[in-house]
Enzyme design. Structure first.
Site, PDB file in Angstrom:
ATOM      1  N   GLU A   1       0.841  -1.199   0.000  1.00 19.07           N
ATOM      2  CA  GLU A   1       0.000   0.000   0.000  1.00 19.07           C
ATOM      3  C   GLU A   1       0.879   1.253   0.000  1.00 19.07           C
ATOM      4  O   GLU A   1       1.817   1.364   0.794  1.00 19.07           O
ATOM      5  CB  GLU A   1      -0.892  -0.038   1.249  1.00 19.07           C
ATOM      6  CG  GLU A   1      -2.331   0.241   1.030  1.00 19.07           C
ATOM      7  CD  GLU A   1      -3.061  -0.704   0.067  1.00 19.07           C
ATOM      8  OE1 GLU A   1      -3.035  -0.430  -1.154  1.00 19.07           O
ATOM      9  OE2 GLU A   1      -3.679  -1.679   0.524  1.00 19.07           O
ATOM     10  N   HIS A   2       0.580   2.156  -0.913  1.00 16.13           N
ATOM     11  CA  HIS A   2       1.310   3.425  -1.095  1.00 16.13           C
ATOM     12  C   HIS A   2       2.746   3.199  -1.582  1.00 16.13           C
ATOM     13  O   HIS A   2       3.570   4.101  -1.541  1.00 16.13           O
ATOM     14  CB  HIS A   2       1.311   4.266   0.198  1.00 16.13           C
ATOM     15  CG  HIS A   2      -0.031   4.892   0.450  1.00 16.13           C
ATOM     16  ND1 HIS A   2      -0.287   6.221   0.227  1.00 16.13           N
ATOM     17  CD2 HIS A   2      -1.193   4.359   0.886  1.00 16.13           C
ATOM     18  CE1 HIS A   2      -1.551   6.486   0.533  1.00 16.13           C
ATOM     19  NE2 HIS A   2      -2.127   5.359   0.929  1.00 16.13           N
TER      20      HIS A   2
ATOM     21  N   SER B   1     -13.037   4.902  -9.022  1.00 13.74           N
ATOM     22  CA  SER B   1     -12.690   5.935  -9.997  1.00 13.74           C
ATOM     23  C   SER B   1     -11.757   5.377 -11.072  1.00 13.74           C
ATOM     24  O   SER B   1     -11.905   5.708 -12.248  1.00 13.74           O
ATOM     25  CB  SER B   1     -12.097   7.168  -9.314  1.00 13.74           C
ATOM     26  OG  SER B   1     -11.006   6.814  -8.519  1.00 13.74           O
TER      27      SER B   1
ATOM     28  N   GLU C   1      -6.439  11.550 -12.877  1.00 15.68           N
ATOM     29  CA  GLU C   1      -6.519  11.776 -11.425  1.00 15.68           C
ATOM     30  C   GLU C   1      -5.652  12.979 -11.022  1.00 15.68           C
ATOM     31  O   GLU C   1      -6.077  13.823 -10.249  1.00 15.68           O
ATOM     32  CB  GLU C   1      -6.001  10.548 -10.652  1.00 15.68           C
ATOM     33  CG  GLU C   1      -6.842   9.319 -10.763  1.00 15.68           C
ATOM     34  CD  GLU C   1      -8.033   9.299  -9.821  1.00 15.68           C
ATOM     35  OE1 GLU C   1      -8.103  10.136  -8.907  1.00 15.68           O
ATOM     36  OE2 GLU C   1      -8.908   8.436 -10.025  1.00 15.68           O
TER      37      GLU C   1
ATOM     38  N   ASP D   1      -4.078   1.167  -9.370  1.00 12.47           N
ATOM     39  CA  ASP D   1      -5.511   0.938  -9.588  1.00 12.47           C
ATOM     40  C   ASP D   1      -5.861   0.834 -11.066  1.00 12.47           C
ATOM     41  O   ASP D   1      -6.591  -0.065 -11.492  1.00 12.47           O
ATOM     42  CB  ASP D   1      -6.326   2.071  -8.947  1.00 12.47           C
ATOM     43  CG  ASP D   1      -6.018   2.228  -7.475  1.00 12.47           C
ATOM     44  OD1 ASP D   1      -5.363   1.334  -6.910  1.00 12.47           O
ATOM     45  OD2 ASP D   1      -6.420   3.248  -6.893  1.00 12.47           O
TER      46      ASP D   1
ATOM     47  N   TYR E   1      -3.589  12.247   1.241  1.00 13.93           N
ATOM     48  CA  TYR E   1      -2.887  11.326   0.339  1.00 13.93           C
ATOM     49  C   TYR E   1      -1.643  12.019  -0.229  1.00 13.93           C
ATOM     50  O   TYR E   1      -0.537  11.481  -0.166  1.00 13.93           O
ATOM     51  CB  TYR E   1      -3.826  10.886  -0.791  1.00 13.93           C
ATOM     52  CG  TYR E   1      -3.221   9.873  -1.724  1.00 13.93           C
ATOM     53  CD1 TYR E   1      -3.428   8.513  -1.538  1.00 13.93           C
ATOM     54  CD2 TYR E   1      -2.436  10.273  -2.800  1.00 13.93           C
ATOM     55  CE1 TYR E   1      -2.867   7.579  -2.404  1.00 13.93           C
ATOM     56  CE2 TYR E   1      -1.868   9.352  -3.666  1.00 13.93           C
ATOM     57  CZ  TYR E   1      -2.090   8.001  -3.468  1.00 13.93           C
ATOM     58  OH  TYR E   1      -1.529   7.080  -4.329  1.00 13.93           O
TER      59      TYR E   1
HETATM   60  C1  GLA Z   1      -5.028   4.699  -3.994  1.00 11.99           C
HETATM   61  C2  GLA Z   1      -4.186   5.146  -5.185  1.00 11.99           C
HETATM   62  C3  GLA Z   1      -3.151   4.083  -5.572  1.00 11.99           C
HETATM   63  C4  GLA Z   1      -2.362   3.599  -4.375  1.00 11.99           C
HETATM   64  C5  GLA Z   1      -3.294   3.264  -3.217  1.00 11.99           C
HETATM   65  C6  GLA Z   1      -2.549   2.930  -1.964  1.00 11.99           C
HETATM   66  O1  GLA Z   1      -5.854   3.628  -4.325  1.00 11.99           O
HETATM   67  O2  GLA Z   1      -4.999   5.419  -6.289  1.00 11.99           O
HETATM   68  O3  GLA Z   1      -2.300   4.582  -6.578  1.00 11.99           O
HETATM   69  O4  GLA Z   1      -1.398   4.542  -4.001  1.00 11.99           O
HETATM   70  O5  GLA Z   1      -4.183   4.325  -2.923  1.00 11.99           O
HETATM   71  O6  GLA Z   1      -1.811   1.767  -2.103  1.00 11.99           O
END
Ligand code: GLA
Length: 387
Positions: A36-37, A129, A162, A174, A224
């Site tokens: 994640e991230h 999205s 985005e 995503d 974020y």
């Molecule tokens: C959101 C962002 C992704 C990613 C996740 C965290 O979904 O769109 O690019 O950074 O958060 O893993």
């Protein structure tokens, strides 16, 4: 997906008129097992497409105007693809952004009529999205671009949308998985070079289930983007003595220790989480090759600890849900997605499934006087044309 072509077609005819049907496309949301991230830090992610998604009927209309109807929001708007001004509704802005970015890449996009709907819960961390962007990027490439752009280029169109039209400086995970997802397979993507590997997801004796806290995360805006800034600050500091470093992926924990006092504790902890999270993705990849789901679960709990305490993207409700999972003896659990709410992802032994779900529902309701929602995970197929 519960939505059918007929659901969308009947509304398309009603709200857009005309005799000719359009073409119908669909794109899925996603889960992420771990990582994640890490995507915007040149790291690894481990997502899979789900069965829930967006479905859209699209028909070129021979003008320069997009006429769009959101079936879920019962909202209609029309806007010119040549107009510099963005449409007001965020859902329309995604479509406008994708069309504009495709044009910037030389795709001769023209006006079209569209009606679209989805069954991905909004704000659940399941990438509704990205599914919307991927649907339209894929469709416009098909309808106006003769399939010229690659899936990865289409994913980047969604990501740029985005960044430029919504204000979330997201990574590529995503949009990538929405377009590249494969039924029954998780995909480990190396965001440093775009290389990916498919991992069949067949955990005999275990289930994957999401529990939606229904705390809506708002990614657009500061929280974020702040995390991303922290990581970039650390990279900036490390660059002064290691100029070849481009992202945290190129940094070691020794590098990080050297800049600790300079960058401050908050940025230090955030960068440390990213380095550890990358290690966890690799550890899980190995564990999956050995069918060692207990180790997978252990890493999921560690990830939650890191994202909650060090990266500070958790929330009380998801901490609570992960706590219930731990108490019930669930193999692994963590908050999933961008953060600040949404779903937890849980790896549960099949015989424990009913008890866990029961406990999660009851305890969550007792504490928060609202219901959490259970979503069983089925790994589905990526973006495609339905008819
Ligand atoms: C959101 C962002 C992704 C990613 C996740 C965290 O979904 O769109 O690019 O950074 O958060 O893993």
């Amino acid at each position: 997906m519960k939505l059918t072509i007929d659901d969308v077609r009947s509304r398309f005819i009603k709200h857009l008129g005309g005799e000719q049907p359009g073409s119908v496309y669909t794109s899925p949301g996603r889960i992420n097992l771990i990582g994640e991230h890490t995507d915007y830090n040149g790291g690894y992610v481990f997502p899979g497409a789900v069965e829930q998604g967006i479905i859209a009927e699209i028909r070129p209309n021979g003008t320069r105007t997009i006429k769009a109807y959101s079936i879920d929001l019962k909202d209609y708007d029309e806007f010119s693809i040549d107009d510099e001004e963005y449409p007001h509704g965020t859902h329309f802005r995604f479509i406008y952004g994708v069309a504009r970015e495709m044009m910037a890449l030389g795709i001769p996009v023209e006006g079209f009529d569209t009606a679209f709907a989805g069954d991905i819960p909004l704000g659940a961390g399941m990438s509704s999205s990205a599914a919307l962007e991927s649907t339209f990027a894929y469709a416009l490439n098909d309808l106006f671009g003769q399939g010229k752009l690659t899936q990865m280029e289409l994913a980047k169109v969604g990501q740029t949308t985005e960044h430029k039209y919504i204000g979330t400086n997201c990574g590529i995970m995503d949009q990538f998985i929405s377009l590249h997802g494969k039924k029954g397979q998780l995909v480990r993507l190396d965001c440093n070079n775009g290389e990916f590997e498919l991992f069949p997801w067949r955990p005999r004796g275990y289930k994957l289930v999401l529990i939606n806290s229904c705390v809506k995360h708002e990614l657009a805006g500061s929280p974020y983007n702040d995390r991303r800034k922290s990581c970039e600050n650390v990279v900036g500091a490390i660059k002064t003595f290691k100029p070849e470093v481009a992202t945290l992926r190129d940094c070691t924990s020794e590098d990080l220790e050297k800049v600790r006092s300079e960058v401050g504790e908050t940025d230090y902890k955030r960068a440390k989480y990213i380095l550890e999270e990358n290690e966890r993705v690799l550890a899980i990849s190995e564990a999956l090759k050995d069918d060692d789901y207990e180790l997978v679960g252990e890493k999921m709990y560690e990830a939650h600890e890191g994202l909650s305490k060090d990266y500070e993207i958790g929330c009380e409700e998801t901490d609570f849900l992960v706590g219930i999972a731990l108490d019930c003896g669930v193999t692994g659990a963590r908050q999933m997605g961008g953060g600040f709410g949404g779903c937890t992802i849980n790896l549960v032994r099949s015989e424990l499934y009913n008890t866990f779900i029961e406990q999660a529902k009851t305890q969550f309701y007792e504490k928060y006087k609202k219901h959490c929602k259970v979503i069983d995970v089925v790994i589905g197929e990526g973006t495609r044309k339905l008819c």
